[in-house]
Motif scaffolding. Sequence first.
Motif: not given
Length: 879
Positions: A705-706, A698-703
């Motif tokens: 998208v950011n 999930t953190e990977r997806l967040t990075r």
Amino acid sequence: MGKLTGSRDLRTTLLLAYGLLIGWMLAMGFSFNLWSTDRLLQDVESSNRALAHAIGLETEAWLQDAMQAVETLAHMEAVRRHDLQALPAIFMPAFAARPDALMVFLLDRHGVMRYHYPEGPGSTVGWDFSFWNYFQAAAQADGPVLSKGWLSPKTGKPVVTIAMPLKDEGGHFNGLVAINLSLERLSDVLRTVAGEHLDLRLYDATGQLIAASGPLIPLDPTFRLAPEEAIPPRLSSDPQGRTWLVTSLFLPRTGWRILVRRPADEALATLYMFQRAMLLLLLLVLVSGLGFWHLLTHQALHPLGAIARFSRELGERPASASASAILRLTDRRDQIGHLARSLLWMQGAIQQRLNELRTLLETGRTVLGSLETEEVIATILEQVQRLLQVRTCALFTLDERTGYYRVRAVQGLSPDYARGLSFHPDDPRSPTMQAIRTGRPAQIADVEVEGYPELRERARREGFRALLAVPLMARHAPPAALVIYRPDPHQFTEDEISLAWNFANLAAFALEHAVLYARSDMLLQQQTRRLETLIEHLHDGLIMESRDGEILYMNRRAAWWCGLEEPCPPGCASRVAYESLLQRFSPSGDIPCVLEKATEGVIEGLWRAGNTTRDLRIQSIRIQGAGDEPLGRILVFQDITSERELDRAKSALLSAVSHELRTPLAAIKGYTTTLLAEDVDWDPAARREFLQVILEETERLTRLVNNLLDLSRLEAGALVLQRQPYPLDAILARVKRDLRGESHPISIQLPPDLPPVDVDPARIEVVFRNLLDNAIRYTPPGTPIVVSATVADGMVIVRVHDEGPGIPPEHRERIFDRFYRIPGHIRTSGAGLGLAICKGFVEAHGGRIWLAEDGPGATFLFTLPIWEDKDGRADSDRG
């Protein structure tokens, strides 16, 4: 041509010239006559005035002598006392001393005669003479007095009296002593001086004639001098009609006037002779002019008129012009005869040219009436035979398959000979190839003399001795040559060569027309497409080029692409621009074919100038006229960098996003499904492991998208920075803690006095995180990563170094492009956005980021601004 008007008639011109000559002669004669008359009059007047002056001097000297004699008498004491006894002894010697004296006498103060000598006969003693003008004048004068002329009552001759007043001791008038002088002496002197040609006259102060050289009667009132005649005109006429040149001279001592009259016919005899000569010359010129005009009319003007009429008829009706009027002139040996013979020769030449022209026109109609190539060629050869009256001719064209010139069609040659005849284009001996190479006709007057051995052998076999090769000058048809053979030695004349060449040009045009007509539809469509392309691309770089390779127009965008400061002016050679362009352009195709050979085509490639790189497309468009004649071409320069970058960005985005989204989503979905499975009971350690994986993905997806959002803000210019003074070691501590990079030792080497930086901490954390994350992912495990910093020029220079494989040199310039990843070096997942975001964030803070050249490994450096207080000093204590 109409009838000659007066202003254009040669006769009018000659008459005007003759009139100008006569007028010039008259003007010159009249001017000379005026000048010479004035000069002669001046000379005569000067002579007359000199003569009058001499007479005046002598007359005044004579009177002066008499006056002195009277004055001498007046000063004698006996005369003053009126001593009558002593007067005879005094007056007698005075009288005897002057032969012109008539009487010496004494008057008292009352005008009474007291004594005179001689004394008799007819004494006037005691008479009253107070009424005489000289007595009255002497009574008022102090010196001698001269009377007016008067007639002596005794002699009846003109006399003048000279009187001297007598004064007493008190100075009162006491009479006078006087002498009467005869004026006949003056007339004798004037007659002596005048001779037979002059008329001299002497007038007293009252205008009376007192002496004359002619038969005039002195003191006759008829010859009295009127006041207006005192200064007579230079020319005057007497009652008999004779003209005189008159000069007047005034004698100031006596008040007398002398007139010198000279006959004008004698004084101006030379001038009158010149005038008669001028009249005679004018008469001779007029008579000669009439004779010359008669001769000119019959010997030149009338023949020229006949020649002009024949010339006009020859120009209007060359076929029916009658030469009978000028035939008789051809026997003359002068210029008229030569002109007549030339016109007759011209008539024959015109008839010959008209016949040739009719033949050419007939040939042209025949040739243009067919579009079949073989039929056209056969017609050409038939008309050549007819036009030049030859038996043998052939048409040679290039066989593109073999590269040799062969017989395309023939008339009068044997088929076997025609089939075996061929020439290489570089054959130096062949007159046919010489004509094609030079573009000029070539001939051999006698093959046996001028030909080479092979040609002589062919000539003997086919029976020709002379040949003429004429090139067919066609722009769009294959190269060809028309060869004409004659069986006898013959030197082709200029007229024959010109006629053959004209026919060859007409034949070449017809052949070209037949070829072009078949392509007309295709060329029309191509022209339409080129025009549309020109209109659609006017906003790009544009070069219009003539068919001769000269630039007609170049806009500034095209000049920029070619590396020129200013567009090339019209008339400039296009190779100047193309040579400059080739120094910056790396095409993907054959660019000389497009640029230098003026062919149509499109070529693309990379354009580089310094640190600038662009994707460039060059399109060449040919422009043709209404008759399919090439007028030139248009080159369009299009910057397709954005298109290529957009294509690459789309591909990279789709590839990266699909890959980056698919992997974490698949992991999240798999572990979530596993946890939700009801048939398996997982222990807490397993569930915690599954949840940890879900959290990391999930953190990977967040990075991801950011990163996409940050990149979008950077490109849109919507990035807002929350800048504040912040210590660099605090930012690095958070980044190092979040990375959890146990596989790579990260060494942070910051100087203790490093000042705080003026940054947005969150954005700079992203920069450090992306650089360190790349170093961890692209270097072998266990290799160290070193972060250091220095201060220079008011900026903090941060250095991130790893000991991995480094960046290949050919990829260094594009390593900061978005979605760019080194081909063949991808070892981990990623979208290729990290370095692009680092570059955007650093530049947003006013710094810059670059890749160092040293190795091994990769070394990234970037600069950040130092925070300064209100006084502009760096604060090294904040943190």
